[in-house]
Design an enzyme around this catalytic site. Structure first.
Site, PDB file in Angstrom:
ATOM      1  N   GLY A  14       0.834  -1.211   0.000  1.00  0.00           N
ATOM      2  CA  GLY A  14       0.000   0.000   0.000  1.00  0.00           C
ATOM      3  C   GLY A  14       0.863   1.253   0.000  1.00  0.00           C
ATOM      4  N   SER A 143      -3.863   1.162  13.807  1.00  0.00           N
ATOM      5  CA  SER A 143      -4.653   2.398  13.932  1.00  0.00           C
ATOM      6  C   SER A 143      -4.973   2.585  15.412  1.00  0.00           C
ATOM      7  CB  SER A 143      -5.958   2.263  13.145  1.00  0.00           C
ATOM      8  OG  SER A 143      -6.759   3.414  13.309  1.00  0.00           O
ATOM      9  N   TYR A 157     -13.680  -2.593  10.676  1.00  0.00           N
ATOM     10  CA  TYR A 157     -12.343  -2.000  10.550  1.00  0.00           C
ATOM     11  C   TYR A 157     -11.598  -2.092  11.887  1.00  0.00           C
ATOM     12  CZ  TYR A 157      -8.768   1.618   9.883  1.00  0.00           C
ATOM     13  OH  TYR A 157      -7.573   2.296   9.811  1.00  0.00           O
TER      14      TYR A 157
HETATM   15  P1  NAP Z   1      -5.151   5.116   1.305  1.00  0.00           P
HETATM   16  O1  NAP Z   1      -4.707   6.497   1.055  1.00  0.00           O
HETATM   17  O2  NAP Z   1      -6.480   4.685   0.828  1.00  0.00           O
HETATM   18  O3  NAP Z   1      -4.015   4.123   0.726  1.00  0.00           O
HETATM   19  C1  NAP Z   1      -4.183   2.741   0.866  1.00  0.00           C
HETATM   20  C2  NAP Z   1      -3.064   2.031   0.143  1.00  0.00           C
HETATM   21  O4  NAP Z   1      -3.252   0.625   0.286  1.00  0.00           O
HETATM   22  C3  NAP Z   1      -3.032   2.322  -1.344  1.00  0.00           C
HETATM   23  O5  NAP Z   1      -1.724   2.243  -1.822  1.00  0.00           O
HETATM   24  C4  NAP Z   1      -3.884   1.174  -1.903  1.00  0.00           C
HETATM   25  O6  NAP Z   1      -3.596   0.977  -3.275  1.00  0.00           O
HETATM   26  C5  NAP Z   1      -3.388   0.044  -1.017  1.00  0.00           C
HETATM   27  N1  NAP Z   1      -4.318  -1.093  -0.926  1.00  0.00           N
HETATM   28  C6  NAP Z   1      -5.609  -1.099  -0.530  1.00  0.00           C
HETATM   29  N2  NAP Z   1      -6.096  -2.347  -0.602  1.00  0.00           N
HETATM   30  C7  NAP Z   1      -5.089  -3.140  -1.056  1.00  0.00           C
HETATM   31  C8  NAP Z   1      -4.977  -4.523  -1.347  1.00  0.00           C
HETATM   32  N3  NAP Z   1      -6.010  -5.391  -1.203  1.00  0.00           N
HETATM   33  N4  NAP Z   1      -3.790  -4.976  -1.794  1.00  0.00           N
HETATM   34  C9  NAP Z   1      -2.747  -4.149  -1.961  1.00  0.00           C
HETATM   35  N5  NAP Z   1      -2.798  -2.842  -1.712  1.00  0.00           N
HETATM   36  C10 NAP Z   1      -3.964  -2.344  -1.266  1.00  0.00           C
HETATM   37  O7  NAP Z   1      -5.147   4.788   2.871  1.00  0.00           O
HETATM   38  P2  NAP Z   1      -4.264   5.406   4.075  1.00  0.00           P
HETATM   39  O8  NAP Z   1      -5.123   6.373   4.794  1.00  0.00           O
HETATM   40  O9  NAP Z   1      -2.935   5.782   3.613  1.00  0.00           O
HETATM   41  O10 NAP Z   1      -4.157   4.082   4.996  1.00  0.00           O
HETATM   42  C11 NAP Z   1      -2.993   3.275   4.996  1.00  0.00           C
HETATM   43  C12 NAP Z   1      -2.984   2.448   6.257  1.00  0.00           C
HETATM   44  O11 NAP Z   1      -3.018   3.338   7.372  1.00  0.00           O
HETATM   45  C13 NAP Z   1      -4.192   1.531   6.392  1.00  0.00           C
HETATM   46  O12 NAP Z   1      -3.767   0.294   6.944  1.00  0.00           O
HETATM   47  C14 NAP Z   1      -5.090   2.268   7.367  1.00  0.00           C
HETATM   48  O13 NAP Z   1      -5.891   1.391   8.112  1.00  0.00           O
HETATM   49  C15 NAP Z   1      -4.062   2.965   8.238  1.00  0.00           C
HETATM   50  N6  NAP Z   1      -4.553   4.156   8.939  1.00  0.00           N
HETATM   51  C16 NAP Z   1      -4.862   5.314   8.255  1.00  0.00           C
HETATM   52  C17 NAP Z   1      -5.272   6.449   8.974  1.00  0.00           C
HETATM   53  C18 NAP Z   1      -5.541   7.778   8.295  1.00  0.00           C
HETATM   54  O14 NAP Z   1      -5.900   8.752   8.992  1.00  0.00           O
HETATM   55  N7  NAP Z   1      -5.358   7.920   7.006  1.00  0.00           N
HETATM   56  C19 NAP Z   1      -5.411   6.381  10.364  1.00  0.00           C
HETATM   57  C20 NAP Z   1      -5.109   5.190  11.007  1.00  0.00           C
HETATM   58  C21 NAP Z   1      -4.668   4.082  10.301  1.00  0.00           C
HETATM   59  P3  NAP Z   1      -4.721   0.333  -4.264  1.00  0.00           P
HETATM   60  O15 NAP Z   1      -6.029   0.932  -3.906  1.00  0.00           O
HETATM   61  O16 NAP Z   1      -4.224   0.677  -5.650  1.00  0.00           O
HETATM   62  O17 NAP Z   1      -4.666  -1.130  -4.003  1.00  0.00           O
END
Ligand code: NAP
Length: 263
Positions: A14, A143, A157
């Site tokens: 990701g 998270s 989630y």
């Molecule tokens: P994001 O911007 O939606 O990015 C998600 C990434 O994961 C993208 O590169 C996406 O690429 C990839 N992905 C999703 N499903 C996948 C799959 N089945 N196989 C391979 N790649 C996959 O999300 P983000 O906010 O950066 O979140 C990243 C991580 O941080 C997650 O684990 C999330 O739970 C955690 N998190 C985020 C926040 C926040 O505030 N943003 C807070 C707490 C935790 P594709 O869609 O092209 O596959």
């Protein structure tokens, strides 16, 4: 001064957008050789090009982490391109929301399949290479939601993110004899492309409930991951680092508003 991570082989699942791209960028800026993954190969290609613009070594492979076979392909590709794997950042995640009463089996399968099974598959696939590294590091992106807090619509989630920590604690014990550490970063509200789309007003209202009065950046998470990958963090395993500007600390919103302006 921490020992340099220059030349380390790092896989970031990701890593094509959001937090993962931030993690990849921080590692690349510190001299690591990075492989990023995602399902959308156009987005992945563009991200790899952007991250390698300043001469850093960043490549991509299209991977769906919910597929064990894809994860095996990802690990084989990393070994072929980077000569091994020193650090795995298991970051790929999805956050579809649904109230419990309405949650479908499909949605639950999607969120557990990517966030929880995807974490397990990624680590399993990289295991032999991490063992050969002799200083293997696994860093999970969990998270605060699930392990510490809750939010309506995110029962599935939250379960997936708390589940990652249950996995981490036993994996840390099993992998310790191979000198592999397994830790997790727990982000609070982080500014990503998705959040930016919701507008400044929304971001400002979220920031108001955070003691440090700002949302986190993807670099904030990247640097926590980078620390866990250093030689100096080699005695830390099975642990979590909350990176949330103090968001989980206040007992009530008033506890934050009370000190407004006093600092
Ligand atoms: P994001 O911007 O939606 O990015 C998600 C990434 O994961 C993208 O590169 C996406 O690429 C990839 N992905 C999703 N499903 C996948 C799959 N089945 N196989 C391979 N790649 C996959 O999300 P983000 O906010 O950066 O979140 C990243 C991580 O941080 C997650 O684990 C999330 O739970 C955690 N998190 C985020 C926040 C926040 O505030 N943003 C807070 C707490 C935790 P594709 O869609 O092209 O596959």
């Amino acid at each position: 001064m921490f020992t340099s991570l220059a030349g380390r082989a790092v896989v970031v699942t990701g890593g094509t957008r959001g937090i993962g791209k931030g993690i990849a960028s921080v590692f690349a800026r510190n001299g690591a050789r990075v492989l990023i993954t995602g399902r959308d190969s156009d987005v992945a290609r563009a991200a790899a090009e952007e991250l390698s613009a300043d001469g850093a070594e960043v490549s991509f492979i299209q991977t769906d982490v919910s597929s064990r076979e894809d994860c095996r392909r990802m690990a084989a590709n990393a070994i072929e391109r980077l000569g091994g794997i020193d650090v795995l950042c298991a970051n790929a995640g999805v956050f579809p929301d649904s109230l419990l009463a309405d949650m479908t089996e499909d949605l639950l399968d999607q969120v557990l399949g990517t966030n929880l099974k995807g974490t397990v598959f990624s680590v399993q696939a990289c295991l032999d290479a991490l063992k050969r590294s002799g200083r293997g590091r696994v860093i999970l992106t969990s998270s605060i939601t699930g392990p510490i807090t809750g939010y309506p619509g995110w029962t599935g989630y939250g379960a997936s993110k708390a589940g990652q920590l249950g996995f981490m604690r036993t994996a840390a014990i099993e992998l310790a004899p191979s000198r592999i550490t397994v830790n997790a970063v727990l982000p609070g509200n982080i500014v990503t492309e998705g959040l930016a789309d919701l507008g400044e007003e929304y971001a400002a209202s979220m920031a108001a409930s955070i003691p440090l009065r700002r949302l986190g950046s993807v670099d904030d998470i990247g640097y926590a991951a980078l620390f866990l990958a250093t030689e100096e963090a080699g005695y830390i395993t099975g642990q979590t680092i909350v990176v949330d500007g103090g968001q989980v600390l206040p007992e009530t919103l008033e506890a934050v508003l009370e000190v407004k302006g006093s600092g």
